[in-house]
Design a protein around this motif. Sequence first.
Motif, PDB file in Angstrom:
ATOM      1  N   ASN A  12      -5.852  -8.472  -0.882  1.00 49.09           N
ATOM      2  CA  ASN A  12      -5.804  -7.719  -2.132  1.00 49.09           C
ATOM      3  C   ASN A  12      -4.567  -8.008  -2.966  1.00 49.09           C
ATOM      4  O   ASN A  12      -4.387  -7.396  -4.009  1.00 49.09           O
ATOM      5  CB  ASN A  12      -5.905  -6.216  -1.840  1.00 49.09           C
ATOM      6  N   ALA A  13      -3.729  -8.922  -2.539  1.00 50.83           N
ATOM      7  CA  ALA A  13      -2.548  -9.293  -3.321  1.00 50.83           C
ATOM      8  C   ALA A  13      -2.963 -10.298  -4.404  1.00 50.83           C
ATOM      9  O   ALA A  13      -4.123 -10.696  -4.484  1.00 50.83           O
ATOM     10  CB  ALA A  13      -1.484  -9.891  -2.407  1.00 50.83           C
ATOM     11  N   THR A  14      -2.027 -10.730  -5.226  1.00 56.13           N
ATOM     12  CA  THR A  14      -2.342 -11.712  -6.260  1.00 56.13           C
ATOM     13  C   THR A  14      -2.459 -13.096  -5.646  1.00 56.13           C
ATOM     14  O   THR A  14      -1.876 -13.389  -4.605  1.00 56.13           O
ATOM     15  CB  THR A  14      -1.259 -11.744  -7.356  1.00 56.13           C
ATOM     16  N   GLY A  15      -3.224 -13.956  -6.307  1.00 54.43           N
ATOM     17  CA  GLY A  15      -3.307 -15.353  -5.929  1.00 54.43           C
ATOM     18  C   GLY A  15      -4.350 -15.657  -4.875  1.00 54.43           C
ATOM     19  O   GLY A  15      -5.353 -14.973  -4.749  1.00 54.43           O
ATOM     20  N   TYR A  16      -4.070 -16.692  -4.091  1.00 53.91           N
ATOM     21  CA  TYR A  16      -5.007 -17.281  -3.134  1.00 53.91           C
ATOM     22  C   TYR A  16      -4.503 -17.078  -1.715  1.00 53.91           C
ATOM     23  O   TYR A  16      -3.305 -17.209  -1.453  1.00 53.91           O
ATOM     24  CB  TYR A  16      -5.113 -18.785  -3.429  1.00 53.91           C
ATOM     25  N   ALA A  17      -5.420 -16.797  -0.796  1.00 53.73           N
ATOM     26  CA  ALA A  17      -5.047 -16.720   0.619  1.00 53.73           C
ATOM     27  C   ALA A  17      -6.272 -16.977   1.491  1.00 53.73           C
ATOM     28  O   ALA A  17      -7.337 -16.409   1.252  1.00 53.73           O
ATOM     29  CB  ALA A  17      -4.454 -15.359   0.956  1.00 53.73           C
ATOM     30  N   PRO A  18      -6.132 -17.835   2.502  1.00 55.73           N
ATOM     31  CA  PRO A  18      -7.206 -17.970   3.499  1.00 55.73           C
ATOM     32  C   PRO A  18      -7.330 -16.659   4.272  1.00 55.73           C
ATOM     33  O   PRO A  18      -6.323 -16.024   4.587  1.00 55.73           O
ATOM     34  CB  PRO A  18      -6.708 -19.083   4.419  1.00 55.73           C
ATOM     35  N   VAL A  19      -8.561 -16.250   4.570  1.00 57.20           N
ATOM     36  CA  VAL A  19      -8.760 -15.041   5.362  1.00 57.20           C
ATOM     37  C   VAL A  19      -9.450 -15.340   6.687  1.00 57.20           C
ATOM     38  O   VAL A  19      -9.318 -14.564   7.631  1.00 57.20           O
ATOM     39  CB  VAL A  19      -9.511 -13.933   4.578  1.00 57.20           C
ATOM     40  N   VAL A  20     -10.186 -16.450   6.772  1.00 58.38           N
ATOM     41  CA  VAL A  20     -10.796 -16.877   8.030  1.00 58.38           C
ATOM     42  C   VAL A  20     -10.750 -18.395   8.082  1.00 58.38           C
ATOM     43  O   VAL A  20     -11.183 -19.063   7.143  1.00 58.38           O
ATOM     44  CB  VAL A  20     -12.273 -16.416   8.140  1.00 58.38           C
ATOM     45  N   ASP A  21     -10.221 -18.920   9.169  1.00 60.26           N
ATOM     46  CA  ASP A  21     -10.279 -20.358   9.468  1.00 60.26           C
ATOM     47  C   ASP A  21     -11.003 -20.508  10.788  1.00 60.26           C
ATOM     48  O   ASP A  21     -10.652 -19.842  11.773  1.00 60.26           O
ATOM     49  CB  ASP A  21      -8.864 -20.946   9.609  1.00 60.26           C
ATOM     50  N   GLN A  23     -12.684 -23.798  13.075  1.00 60.41           N
ATOM     51  CA  GLN A  23     -13.018 -25.196  13.247  1.00 60.41           C
ATOM     52  C   GLN A  23     -12.914 -25.942  11.919  1.00 60.41           C
ATOM     53  O   GLN A  23     -11.832 -26.081  11.399  1.00 60.41           O
ATOM     54  CB  GLN A  23     -14.376 -25.331  13.928  1.00 60.41           C
ATOM     55  N   ALA A  24     -14.016 -26.391  11.343  1.00 61.80           N
ATOM     56  CA  ALA A  24     -13.945 -27.245  10.157  1.00 61.80           C
ATOM     57  C   ALA A  24     -14.035 -26.499   8.839  1.00 61.80           C
ATOM     58  O   ALA A  24     -13.982 -27.114   7.792  1.00 61.80           O
ATOM     59  CB  ALA A  24     -15.061 -28.291  10.211  1.00 61.80           C
ATOM     60  N   TRP A  25     -14.160 -25.160   8.859  1.00 65.47           N
ATOM     61  CA  TRP A  25     -14.332 -24.447   7.601  1.00 65.47           C
ATOM     62  C   TRP A  25     -13.342 -23.310   7.443  1.00 65.47           C
ATOM     63  O   TRP A  25     -12.766 -22.820   8.392  1.00 65.47           O
ATOM     64  CB  TRP A  25     -15.764 -23.961   7.404  1.00 65.47           C
ATOM     65  N   ARG A  26     -13.188 -22.914   6.189  1.00 74.62           N
ATOM     66  CA  ARG A  26     -12.260 -21.838   5.820  1.00 74.62           C
ATOM     67  C   ARG A  26     -12.915 -20.964   4.753  1.00 74.62           C
ATOM     68  O   ARG A  26     -13.589 -21.457   3.859  1.00 74.62           O
ATOM     69  CB  ARG A  26     -10.982 -22.441   5.234  1.00 74.62           C
ATOM     70  N   VAL A  27     -12.680 -19.655   4.885  1.00 69.91           N
ATOM     71  CA  VAL A  27     -13.048 -18.704   3.841  1.00 69.91           C
ATOM     72  C   VAL A  27     -11.745 -18.155   3.286  1.00 69.91           C
ATOM     73  O   VAL A  27     -10.859 -17.745   4.041  1.00 69.91           O
ATOM     74  CB  VAL A  27     -13.924 -17.551   4.395  1.00 69.91           C
ATOM     75  N   ALA A  28     -11.627 -18.167   1.969  1.00 63.58           N
ATOM     76  CA  ALA A  28     -10.411 -17.685   1.316  1.00 63.58           C
ATOM     77  C   ALA A  28     -10.806 -16.756   0.179  1.00 63.58           C
ATOM     78  O   ALA A  28     -11.972 -16.703  -0.230  1.00 63.58           O
ATOM     79  CB  ALA A  28      -9.594 -18.857   0.777  1.00 63.58           C
ATOM     80  N   MET A  29      -9.818 -16.033  -0.304  1.00 64.35           N
ATOM     81  CA  MET A  29     -10.005 -15.155  -1.457  1.00 64.35           C
ATOM     82  C   MET A  29      -9.056 -15.597  -2.560  1.00 64.35           C
ATOM     83  O   MET A  29      -7.921 -16.006  -2.286  1.00 64.35           O
ATOM     84  CB  MET A  29      -9.691 -13.707  -1.096  1.00 64.35           C
ATOM     85  N   LEU A  30      -9.525 -15.501  -3.779  1.00 64.62           N
ATOM     86  CA  LEU A  30      -8.685 -15.740  -4.943  1.00 64.62           C
ATOM     87  C   LEU A  30      -8.763 -14.504  -5.816  1.00 64.62           C
ATOM     88  O   LEU A  30      -9.853 -14.084  -6.225  1.00 64.62           O
ATOM     89  CB  LEU A  30      -9.165 -16.960  -5.734  1.00 64.62           C
ATOM     90  N   ASN A  31      -7.616 -13.910  -6.064  1.00 69.54           N
ATOM     91  CA  ASN A  31      -7.494 -12.760  -6.951  1.00 69.54           C
ATOM     92  C   ASN A  31      -6.682 -13.190  -8.165  1.00 69.54           C
ATOM     93  O   ASN A  31      -6.012 -14.222  -8.147  1.00 69.54           O
ATOM     94  CB  ASN A  31      -6.799 -11.598  -6.240  1.00 69.54           C
ATOM     95  N   TYR A  32      -6.718 -12.378  -9.196  1.00 67.59           N
ATOM     96  CA  TYR A  32      -5.967 -12.675 -10.413  1.00 67.59           C
ATOM     97  C   TYR A  32      -4.512 -13.015 -10.089  1.00 67.59           C
ATOM     98  O   TYR A  32      -3.865 -12.384  -9.252  1.00 67.59           O
ATOM     99  CB  TYR A  32      -5.999 -11.473 -11.357  1.00 67.59           C
TER     100      TYR A  32
END
Length: 146
Positions: A12-21, A23-32
Amino acid sequence: MNRHLLEVSEFNATGYAPVVDFQAWRVAMLNYIDELDADKIDNFQCHNETDEVFVLLSGKCILFCAEVGEDNNIGEIMSWDMQPNKVYNIKRGVYHTHTLTEDAKVLIIENSDTSDDNSPKIMIDKAVNKQLAIITSSLWGALYSR
């Protein structure tokens, strides 16, 4: 209860952050983040080894893609005013950037090894930056009043 059954993540902070890594894939979030205001964007980026998927969860986001000439200059810019819950797949090697409203939240899926090492950037000049601001203003009107 076995704590290995489920992992719940958020960002919930600003910018980009991976939330799940995994093996070969990643889920990230991008906020304002203000550096992605259309009039402050300073580069387009591409990923040489992977597609990248964007899903708008809330707020507004415009995806910009650009043709890049042999001289590494930005050519035609295309834009998509993202719709919630639709999947936008930026293909490998396509230069792109985005702008978001302050209430935006975007889900990103990419390869886990996506990094600056395999994701070159092209810095843009004020003329290209102005194009992004004009496109944003034309799509969002009063939401973007810079």
